[in-house]
Design a protein around this motif. Structure first.
Motif, PDB file in Angstrom:
ATOM      1  N   ARG A 124      -2.766  -0.033   9.783  1.00 39.59           N
ATOM      2  CA  ARG A 124      -3.265   0.725   8.617  1.00 39.59           C
ATOM      3  C   ARG A 124      -4.120   1.886   9.134  1.00 39.59           C
ATOM      4  O   ARG A 124      -5.104   1.650   9.851  1.00 39.59           O
ATOM      5  CB  ARG A 124      -4.130  -0.223   7.781  1.00 39.59           C
ATOM      6  N   HIS A 154      -6.676  -4.063  11.348  1.00 39.09           N
ATOM      7  CA  HIS A 154      -5.455  -3.349  10.911  1.00 39.09           C
ATOM      8  C   HIS A 154      -5.431  -1.931  11.501  1.00 39.09           C
ATOM      9  O   HIS A 154      -4.370  -1.414  11.831  1.00 39.09           O
ATOM     10  CB  HIS A 154      -5.414  -3.240   9.386  1.00 39.09           C
ATOM     11  N   TYR A 161     -13.529  -9.100   1.925  1.00 37.75           N
ATOM     12  CA  TYR A 161     -12.144  -8.786   1.536  1.00 37.75           C
ATOM     13  C   TYR A 161     -11.593  -7.474   2.088  1.00 37.75           C
ATOM     14  O   TYR A 161     -10.375  -7.282   2.104  1.00 37.75           O
ATOM     15  CB  TYR A 161     -12.048  -8.786  -0.006  1.00 37.75           C
ATOM     16  N   VAL A 162     -12.491  -6.576   2.509  1.00 36.53           N
ATOM     17  CA  VAL A 162     -12.050  -5.305   3.111  1.00 36.53           C
ATOM     18  C   VAL A 162     -12.898  -5.084   4.361  1.00 36.53           C
ATOM     19  O   VAL A 162     -14.133  -5.179   4.298  1.00 36.53           O
ATOM     20  CB  VAL A 162     -12.243  -4.122   2.126  1.00 36.53           C
ATOM     21  N   GLY A 163     -12.211  -4.807   5.473  1.00 36.54           N
ATOM     22  CA  GLY A 163     -12.950  -4.577   6.718  1.00 36.54           C
ATOM     23  C   GLY A 163     -13.802  -3.319   6.612  1.00 36.54           C
ATOM     24  O   GLY A 163     -13.351  -2.306   6.064  1.00 36.54           O
ATOM     25  N   ASP A 187      -0.915  -8.732   7.378  1.00 38.63           N
ATOM     26  CA  ASP A 187      -1.019  -9.470   6.116  1.00 38.63           C
ATOM     27  C   ASP A 187       0.391  -9.941   5.795  1.00 38.63           C
ATOM     28  O   ASP A 187       1.326  -9.126   5.748  1.00 38.63           O
ATOM     29  CB  ASP A 187      -1.509  -8.552   4.988  1.00 38.63           C
ATOM     30  N   TRP A 246      -3.739 -14.755   3.689  1.00 39.76           N
ATOM     31  CA  TRP A 246      -2.613 -13.916   4.151  1.00 39.76           C
ATOM     32  C   TRP A 246      -2.952 -13.066   5.375  1.00 39.76           C
ATOM     33  O   TRP A 246      -2.075 -12.450   5.948  1.00 39.76           O
ATOM     34  CB  TRP A 246      -2.200 -12.958   3.010  1.00 39.76           C
ATOM     35  N   PHE A 250      -4.517  -3.525  -4.889  1.00 41.40           N
ATOM     36  CA  PHE A 250      -5.824  -3.609  -5.552  1.00 41.40           C
ATOM     37  C   PHE A 250      -6.479  -2.253  -5.799  1.00 41.40           C
ATOM     38  O   PHE A 250      -7.344  -2.122  -6.657  1.00 41.40           O
ATOM     39  CB  PHE A 250      -6.772  -4.536  -4.763  1.00 41.40           C
ATOM     40  N   PHE A 253      -8.911 -11.282  -4.489  1.00 39.90           N
ATOM     41  CA  PHE A 253     -10.236 -11.334  -3.865  1.00 39.90           C
ATOM     42  C   PHE A 253     -11.113 -12.327  -4.617  1.00 39.90           C
ATOM     43  O   PHE A 253     -11.881 -11.976  -5.515  1.00 39.90           O
ATOM     44  CB  PHE A 253     -10.871  -9.940  -3.837  1.00 39.90           C
ATOM     45  N   LEU A 312      -8.360 -15.500   8.736  1.00 37.35           N
ATOM     46  CA  LEU A 312      -9.612 -14.987   8.163  1.00 37.35           C
ATOM     47  C   LEU A 312     -10.049 -15.985   7.097  1.00 37.35           C
ATOM     48  O   LEU A 312      -9.235 -16.386   6.246  1.00 37.35           O
ATOM     49  CB  LEU A 312      -9.342 -13.603   7.547  1.00 37.35           C
ATOM     50  N   GLU A 359      -9.211 -14.898   3.301  1.00 40.31           N
ATOM     51  CA  GLU A 359      -7.895 -14.405   2.851  1.00 40.31           C
ATOM     52  C   GLU A 359      -6.789 -15.204   3.546  1.00 40.31           C
ATOM     53  O   GLU A 359      -6.586 -15.035   4.753  1.00 40.31           O
ATOM     54  CB  GLU A 359      -7.730 -12.913   3.213  1.00 40.31           C
ATOM     55  N   TYR A 412       0.816  -1.223   0.000  1.00 41.28           N
ATOM     56  CA  TYR A 412       0.000   0.000   0.000  1.00 41.28           C
ATOM     57  C   TYR A 412       0.848   1.270   0.000  1.00 41.28           C
ATOM     58  O   TYR A 412       0.301   2.369  -0.081  1.00 41.28           O
ATOM     59  CB  TYR A 412      -0.983  -0.003   1.184  1.00 41.28           C
ATOM     60  N   MET A 457     -10.192   2.209   0.847  1.00 45.12           N
ATOM     61  CA  MET A 457     -10.312   0.834   0.344  1.00 45.12           C
ATOM     62  C   MET A 457     -11.782   0.451   0.193  1.00 45.12           C
ATOM     63  O   MET A 457     -12.181  -0.162  -0.788  1.00 45.12           O
ATOM     64  CB  MET A 457      -9.624  -0.137   1.299  1.00 45.12           C
ATOM     65  N   ASP A 468      -3.888 -10.250  -1.808  1.00 42.08           N
ATOM     66  CA  ASP A 468      -5.084  -9.467  -2.150  1.00 42.08           C
ATOM     67  C   ASP A 468      -5.763  -9.959  -3.423  1.00 42.08           C
ATOM     68  O   ASP A 468      -6.298  -9.150  -4.209  1.00 42.08           O
ATOM     69  CB  ASP A 468      -4.763  -7.960  -2.244  1.00 42.08           C
ATOM     70  N   SER A 520     -11.290  -1.913  10.927  1.00 40.90           N
ATOM     71  CA  SER A 520     -10.566  -3.172  10.692  1.00 40.90           C
ATOM     72  C   SER A 520      -9.591  -3.409  11.849  1.00 40.90           C
ATOM     73  O   SER A 520      -9.151  -2.455  12.503  1.00 40.90           O
ATOM     74  CB  SER A 520      -9.789  -3.050   9.385  1.00 40.90           C
TER      75      SER A 520
HETATM   76  C1  LIG Z   1      -7.561  -5.462   2.178  1.00 40.49           C
HETATM   77  C2  LIG Z   1      -7.024  -6.742   2.757  1.00 40.49           C
HETATM   78  N1  LIG Z   1      -5.610  -6.783   2.633  1.00 40.49           N
HETATM   79  C3  LIG Z   1      -7.445  -6.895   4.196  1.00 40.49           C
HETATM   80  O1  LIG Z   1      -6.657  -6.679   5.087  1.00 40.49           O
HETATM   81  N2  LIG Z   1      -8.723  -7.226   4.419  1.00 40.49           N
HETATM   82  C4  LIG Z   1      -9.276  -7.323   5.748  1.00 40.49           C
HETATM   83  C5  LIG Z   1     -10.626  -7.956   5.716  1.00 40.49           C
HETATM   84  C6  LIG Z   1      -9.363  -5.948   6.416  1.00 40.49           C
HETATM   85  O2  LIG Z   1      -9.437  -4.926   5.706  1.00 40.49           O
HETATM   86  O3  LIG Z   1      -9.450  -5.914   7.635  1.00 40.49           O
END
Ligand SMILES: C[C@@H](N)C(=O)N[C@H](C)C(=O)O
Ligand SMILES: [Zn+2]
Length: 234
Positions: A115, A142, A132-134, A149, A208, A73, A169, A203, A206, A67, A123, A167, A140
């Protein structure tokens, strides 16, 4: 004593003892804090909730912070700098997992750690799919410095085959998806088993992404700092 005995026996012992006195090998209470002695002492003073930089704890982590580049993505640069931070408690458990991976001949490659919350909104605007995205309205893991990840690399720094890129998805990235070569399934198993043993939860969608399951901390929206001397996000 004969001179020959002094040169070959006493002299090496004397030199060894002198070196030990000058550079004592002390038992470090936190052997992970290996970046510099100054860092080690400094990190000892921090609270578990402090957001700390992973490579300060263990310089064997590989970083590929997607990122901080357009190679992600969203196709946008989302971070000011390619650095990975986590809460100190989370970081320490990840370090323990890393130790286990290293014994197996692998190293961790980090794609993302803490993050900032505003990035989560960006995102979500592009991919509002909670598989795929919190959801940023909930936050999230993160955003709390409690998710990472990552993948594994071998001794040559080559990524293990996990079946899909980071990533990706889609169904192939789901952890129950098993129409994959046995080697891929085995690589995913190792990743998951060691991390789960050390306090992380996988998760389902995902391979990773791992969230910390021993503590949850507050959401933060502080940018990833660029100044190298900044060792923690406060
Ligand atoms: C965006 C992806 N790398 C990720 O971390 N997804 C999870 C669900 C999140 O955004 O918490
Ligand atoms: Zn993630």
């Amino acid at each position: 004593m004969k001179p020959i005995n002094f040169i070959f026996v006493l002299l090496p012992i004397t030199i060894f003892i002198s070196i030990q006195a000058l550079f004592p090998i002390t038992e470090n209470a936190s052997p992970h804090l290996s970046y510099t002695k100054e860092d080690s002492l400094y990190y000892e003073t921090l609270h578990d909730t402090a957001m700390v930089e992973l490579i300060r704890y263990d310089s064997d982590f590989m970083l590929d912070i997607k990122y901080a580049t357009k190679d992600n993505f969203t196709k946008q640069v989302l971070y000011d700098c390619p650095r990975a931070f986590l809460r100190k408690k989370v970081a320490k458990d990840l370090l323990n997992a890393h130790k286990e991976f290293k014994k197996l001949g692998y190293r961790i490659k980090i794609f993302d750690g803490y993050r900032p919350h505003s990035v989560q909104f960006k995102m979500w605007d592009l991919t509002p799919d909670k598989r795929y995205v919190g959801n940023p309205y909930k936050g999230s893991m993160h955003n709390r410095g409690c998710a990472v990840d990552l993948t594994l690399v071998d001794n040559n720094g080559k990524e293990l085959d996990m079946g899909t890129p980071y990533d990706f998805f889609g169904e192939e990235a789901h952890i129950t998806y098993n129409k994959l070569p046995e080697q891929v399934l085995s690589n995913r198993r190792v990743l998951k088993q060691v991390l789960e043993k050390n306090g992380f939860r996988a998760l389902s969608t995902e391979w990773w992404h791992f969230s910390y399951n021993r503590n949850v901390y507050n959401i933060l929206n502080i940018p990833i700092p660029c100044q190298q001397e900044v060792r923690e996000i406060k």
